[in-house]
Structure formats: structure tokens, C-alpha cells
Scaffold this active site. Structure first.
Site: not given
Length: 283
Positions: A178, A234
């Protein structure tokens, strides 16, 4: 005392006055599962706080997928859960400490100094033969007054101000794929904030799911000076909190959470996006 406590510590204090145990179990994509699991079985005396209903504000245009709650609203939530300023709070989950760390961060951000995360989580507690119950806890409300620690929080403009400078180290806590922008299963844009380095939050845990000791946490962030300003993010500001906790445990002294994180960053047109790896600067 470290913020991560072993099972034995809590077991010895289950009946101690002044301790508030908080069940934070929550699964993304299954928002009701945590509360259902709590109703079926939990640590005796535990109350339940929901990531999205209690520990996040409603989603808006900005602020990310789990926006920070209003300080007054959050203080009321804690008070209703029986958390006062002098309470000893122990949080647990079954998600590697991610949800419990969110509660740890929120309470610490509001000035609470005695909040801890239970090592290994609920399933390990139950498998160890330690007590569990389905009895609902009768909560006695307390008085919680916030003293906001502004130095713990980074806003989107703080992150923008660091781009292309050495003012802060940006740490992306998501999985490597990611971070590199190869996959993005949740947010509408793939990639990372330019200049960020990748430290996957689950690397804070060992093979059996226990938190690594401080010296091993420090090794995860090798090359970053302990007095550097660090901004951690995040996808939505939840799984960054275990990295914030790990950095604190390892002795880093200036660690901020970008609470809106990647999902907030991409909500602003014009914010730059990077893909691939970054060349890390050594301190």
C-alpha cells in the site's frame, strides 16, 4: 512503567478499585462484530468502546475515515465509561493492539497519564485460562477533564510544511504494497506522502503476537535520531497509533500522529502523492 502490560499484571489487579478495563475489539468492514464478541465474552469488569461510534467522529469531507472526536464529546464518552482523571485504564482488543492503541493515544492526548495496552489481546488471555465472563458491567460514571497535549497531534498543514525539508521524519505505518502504491483496497488513491518512509505497524509484534521489547522497537527505527520530530500516519489514523506507542517505548521524544492520515491527505486537491520506494536519510 511501560505502556504495554503483561497478562499477569492485570490478572493480579482485576478487583482493584480505580482500574477501568476497556474492550476495544473492532473489525473494519464488520462494525458490529466487536460489540457482539464483547457481549459473548470479555474480561471481567470490562466496558466496551466502539472505534467508530465512540472513538471517532462522523466522517466528513476532510479528517479521514476515522476523524478525531470533538474533545468535549470524547471527554463525555470517557466519563460515561467510568474513566476519571485518576483511573488506571487498561485497553485490549484482538487486532494486534491497533484498536487498543487508538484508545491509549486518545487518552494520552487528552492528558491522561495512566493508560496501558494489554499485551497479546483477548484471545491469548482466554487461551491462557484467565477469567472471562458474559456478565454486563455496571458502569459508575466518573468525571474526566481533558488537558490537551497539542504537541502529540499533526494537522495536514503541518505535514505540508515538512515536504522537501528535514524538519520531520514522516513514517507510513501501512503494509509495504500500500505504501508503494501497488495496491489500495480502501482509499480512492494509492501511494504515500512524498518523503515518507515505511514501517509497517505489525512489525511491532513478534511471531506470536506479543509486543517486542523496547530495544527491538528501537531497531525498527534505526537511523532516525531519537530527538527528531516524527510524524506518523496510516490509512485513517488508527493503525499508526501502535507505531506511535512503539516509538515512545523505544525512547523517541517528539512523536506526533497525523490523525487524518492518508485518507485525509488525499481529500485535499493538490496534495502531492508518491509511489514506489523512498531513499531513506540516515540521521
Amino acid at each position: 512503567m511501560n505502556a504495554i502490560i503483561p497478562q499477569a499484571w492485570l490478572q493480579e489487579r482485576l478487583q482493584q478499585p480505580g482500574i477501568v478495563i476497556v474492550d476495544c475489539r473492532f473489525q473494519l468492514g464488520k462494525p458490529e462484530s466487536g460489540h457482539t464478541e464483547y457481549q459473548e465474552s470479555h474480561i471481567p469488569g470490562a466496558v466496551y468502546l466502539d472505534l467508530e461510534k465512540d472513538l471517532s467522529a462522523p466522517v466528513g469531507e476532510h479528517g479521514g475515515r476515522h476523524p478525531l472526536p470533538d474533545i468535549v464529546d470524547l471527554s463525555v464518552t470517557f466519563s460515561r465509561a467510568g474513566i476519571g482523571n485518576e483511573s488506571i485504564v487498561v485497553a485490549y482488543d484482538d487486532q494486534g493492539g491497533a484498536m487498543a492503541s487508538r484508545l491509549w493515544w486518545l487518552l494520552t492526548y487528552l492528558g491522561h497519564e495512566k493508560v496501558y495496552v494489554l499485551d497479546e489481546g483477548f484471545t491469548a488471555w482466554k487461551q491462557a485460562g484467565l477469567p472471562v465472563t458474559e456478565e454486563q458491567t455496571e458502569v459508575v460514571p466518573a468525571r474526566f477533564i481533558a488537558t490537551v497535549q497539542h504537541s502529540m497531534l499533526a494537522e495536514v498543514y503541518d505535514v505540508r510544511d515538512t515536504l522537501g525539508t528535514d524538519r520531520a521524519v514522516l513514517i507510513d505505518s501501512r503494509e509495504a504494497a500500500r505504501y508503494r502504491g501497488e495496491v489500495e483496497p480502501i482509499d480512492r488513491v494509492a501511494g504515500h506522502i512524498p518523503g515518507a518512509v515505511n514501517r509497517f505497524w505489525k512489525d511491532a509484534l513478534d511471531a506470536r503476537g506479543a509486543w517486542k521489547p523496547a530495544v527491538e522497537q528501537a531497531a525498527r527505527f534505526d537511523g532516525i535520531p531519537q530527538d527528531a520530530e516524527i510524524i506518523v500516519y496510516c490509512g485513517s489514523g488508527v493503525t499508526a497509533t501502535p507505531n506511535v506507542l512503539a516509538l515512545r517505548e523505544a525512547g523517541f521524544t517528539s512523536v506526533k500522529l497525523y490523525a487524518g492520515s492518508w485518507s485525509d491527505w488525499i481529500s485535499y486537491e493538490g496534495n502531492p502523492v508518491a509511489v514506489g520506494e523512498e531513499e531513506e536519510r540516515k540521521g
